[in-house]
Design a protein around this motif. Structure first.
Motif, short mmCIF file in Angstrom:
data_model
loop_
_atom_site.label_atom_id
_atom_site.label_comp_id
_atom_site.label_asym_id
_atom_site.label_seq_id
_atom_site.Cartn_x
_atom_site.Cartn_y
_atom_site.Cartn_z
N TYR A 431 24.98 40.00 30.00
CA TYR A 431 25.78 40.64 28.94
C TYR A 431 24.95 40.69 27.67
O TYR A 431 24.01 39.91 27.49
N TRP A 445 31.37 39.47 39.97
CA TRP A 445 31.66 40.72 39.28
C TRP A 445 31.30 41.90 40.17
O TRP A 445 30.65 41.74 41.21
N SER A 470 31.89 45.26 35.85
CA SER A 470 33.16 44.66 35.41
C SER A 470 32.90 43.34 34.69
O SER A 470 31.80 42.78 34.75
N GLU A 471 33.93 42.85 34.01
CA GLU A 471 33.90 41.48 33.51
C GLU A 471 33.91 40.54 34.73
O GLU A 471 34.24 40.96 35.85
N LEU A 477 39.54 38.12 34.25
CA LEU A 477 39.46 39.34 33.46
C LEU A 477 39.28 40.54 34.38
O LEU A 477 38.48 40.51 35.31
N GLN A 481 32.60 46.10 31.33
CA GLN A 481 31.74 45.43 30.36
C GLN A 481 30.51 46.28 30.11
O GLN A 481 29.80 46.67 31.04
#
Length: 526
Positions: A431, A445, A470-471, A477, A481
């Motif tokens: 991230y 994820w 994805s998160e 969650l 992302q």
């Protein structure tokens, strides 16, 4: 733990252990060698003493005494010694030697090329053939007997022009495949310089295409057919025959016409894979295809950082080296070694390497096809403090852990649409914009890459794709992302097994959070 920082320490420890082990082995070998030497000397002295005593007791008659030993013999006053003899068996063989052979001339032994003039062969009949451009083929059927040598005198006679044989390389072709991969390929072997001509007929022996005469000035020449007729139009799928004929200077046929059956189909699109997730063409072009049986591909690529808010050009270099191997008609295996190097950064911990193994199984084929892939990856970093990962987390990075992918594609003519959903389980989550999840930890994820591929001309292919991840699903969650990942490829497939690819890739996490990379790659199919 920072593996990269401690790598020199680990190497030093291994070198010390290796040195110590070597010294111990040498000392043991020296000690045991000395003991063996002394034992043998004592045995020999005892044997001479015993022999002298026996001769004296027999009155010096020179008589001999026969004895049977079980392999452990000793004499009074001597040390006991045992010697182990290891006998390795070699397959029975005989030898064939060629006399009068020009230096460096290739020799075909039972259809396989060899060098030299002496060959160890198994007992039985063997076919020996010598081909020298400008001379007639010399050949002999020879009987080889065990532990016997056969001498053969090679006599080369100047040749008249004719075709020796025609060897098929590709007999099943799909004109939608680019370059080398989309043609029927033959190799025509001739005796001397001359002219050949090829033509194509259909299953009813009706003419389809006639090639222009080819002037041959070497021992072998390639002949290919791209699936078109005399007007340049694609022919319908089905069986066809390529015919090759030698001609004289007046255009008259010489010798017999050689025939090779081929089959034209549109069953699959083939590409040369260079790396990435293991379920793609080169990087961002996922596919569902499996390599033909008994074929494999080697590829290498170099990707360089080009632009970002705070990084200079070439601040990060990514090297990728891959191998793709057909396991069966339905599955294949791929291996990828990648290395990330930051040449302008003094902290060596931001350099890392990784290994990825992938297995892919084709589930269906046709215009709409699917496959399933499993990937396992190891990387030499363990947390975000040492992980300056490259862009395209679903293509180049391949973080530690396992993943399951389901590539899907629809191909109809020059356009191909593809999608590659993938579920990843890793101890690292990439991230840019927050620090909510310290690493290492368990992260699950998903990623999805969508795109299209088309060709401008037959040997040139262009692909464009985009992806999001994805998160972490196991953190409760369900959201996308950033960054958004974009990839583009321009590939040139030559008339040989080699192809070249140019890459452009980037990621965007916001107006002031982005990175752009570019690179080149080369792939070879065997």
């Amino acid at each position: 733990m920072n593996y990269m920082k401690k790598l020199p320490t680990y190497l030093l420890i291994l070198m010390n252990l290796y040195l110590c082990g070597t010294l111990v082995l040498v000392s043991c070998a020296t000690s045991s060698g000395g003991t063996y030497s002394r034992s043998v000397q004592a045995d020999e002295a005892a044997a001479r003493k015993s022999r002298s005593a026996k001769e004296a007791s027999s009155g010096g008659s020179g008589g001999t005494t026969n004895s049977t030993s079980n392999g452990n013999s000793s004499w009074p006053g001597s040390a006991t010694s045992s010697t182990a003899i290891i006998i390795t068996s070699t397959p029975p063989h005989g030898t064939v030697k060629l006399l009068g052979l020009p230096f460096g001339t290739p020799v075909l032994v039972d259809g396989q090329y060899n060098s030299g003039n002496s060959f160890d062969l198994s007992p039985g009949q063997h076919h020996i053939q010598v081909r020298v451009f400008g001379f007639e083929v010399w050949e002999e059927i020879v009987q080889v007997d065990e532990n016997r040598t056969v001498l053969l005198q090679v006599q080369l006679v100047p040749a008249q022009f004719h075709i020796i044989d025609v060897v098929a390389k590709h007999v099943s072709l799909n004109p939608d495949n680019p370059g080398f991969l989309g043609k029927a390929l033959l190799t025509v072997n001739v005796t001397t310089p001359g002219i050949i001509q090829g033509r194509v007929v259909d299953s009813n022996n009706r003419p389809v295409k006639t090639f222009k005469p080819i002037n041959v000035d070497k021992a072998s020449v390639p002949v290919s057919w791209d699936g078109s007729d005399d007007q340049g139009q694609a022919v319908v799928p089905g069986p066809y025959t390529l015919l090759i004929q030698a001609l004289n200077e007046r255009g008259e046929a010489i010798g017999r016409e050689f025939r090779q059956d081929v089959y034209l189909n549109h069953s699959s699109i083939r590409r040369t894979w260079l790396g990435g997730s293991g379920f793609s063409g080169p990087f961002f072009v996922p596919d569902t295809q499996i390599l033909p049986e008994r074929t494999w591909v080697l590829g290498t690529a170099l990707v360089s950082h080009l632009a970002s808010p705070d990084e200079p050009v070439a601040s990060t270099l990514v090297s990728l080296n891959s191998m793709r191997l057909s396991l069966s008609e339905y599955s294949e295996f791929s291996f990828l070694f990648s290395a990330v190097i930051r040449p302008w950064v003094t902290d060596m911990s931001t350099n890392w390497a990784g290994f990825t193994g992938s297995w892919k199984l084709r589930l269906s084929e046709g215009p709409l096809s699917a496959a399933v892939g499993i990937r396992g990856t190891f990387r030499s970093f363990s947390d975000e403090s040492t992980a300056y990962y490259p862009p395209a987390w679903d293509g180049l990075a391949n973080f530690d852990g396992l993943s399951l992918s389901l590539p899907l594609e629809y191909s109809d003519g020059p356009l191909r649409l593809f999608a590659a959903p993938e579920l990843q389980v890793s101890n690292f989550y990439p991230y840019w914009t927050d620090n909510r999840w310290p690493t290492p930890d368990l992260f699950v994820w998903s990623t999805l890459r969508l795109g299209l591929e088309t060709h401008f001309t037959n040997p040139i292919r262009f692909a464009l794709s985009a992806a999001l991840k994805s998160e972490p699903l196991n953190k409760g969650l369900l959201a996308l992302q950033l960054p958004l990942s974009l990839g583009a490829e321009l590939s040139l497939y030559t008339n040989s097994p080699v192809n070249f690819t140019a890459y452009a890739l980037g990621e965007a996490g916001g107006p002031y959070s982005y990175a752009v990379y570019g690179g080149i790659g080369i792939g070879v199919q065997f």
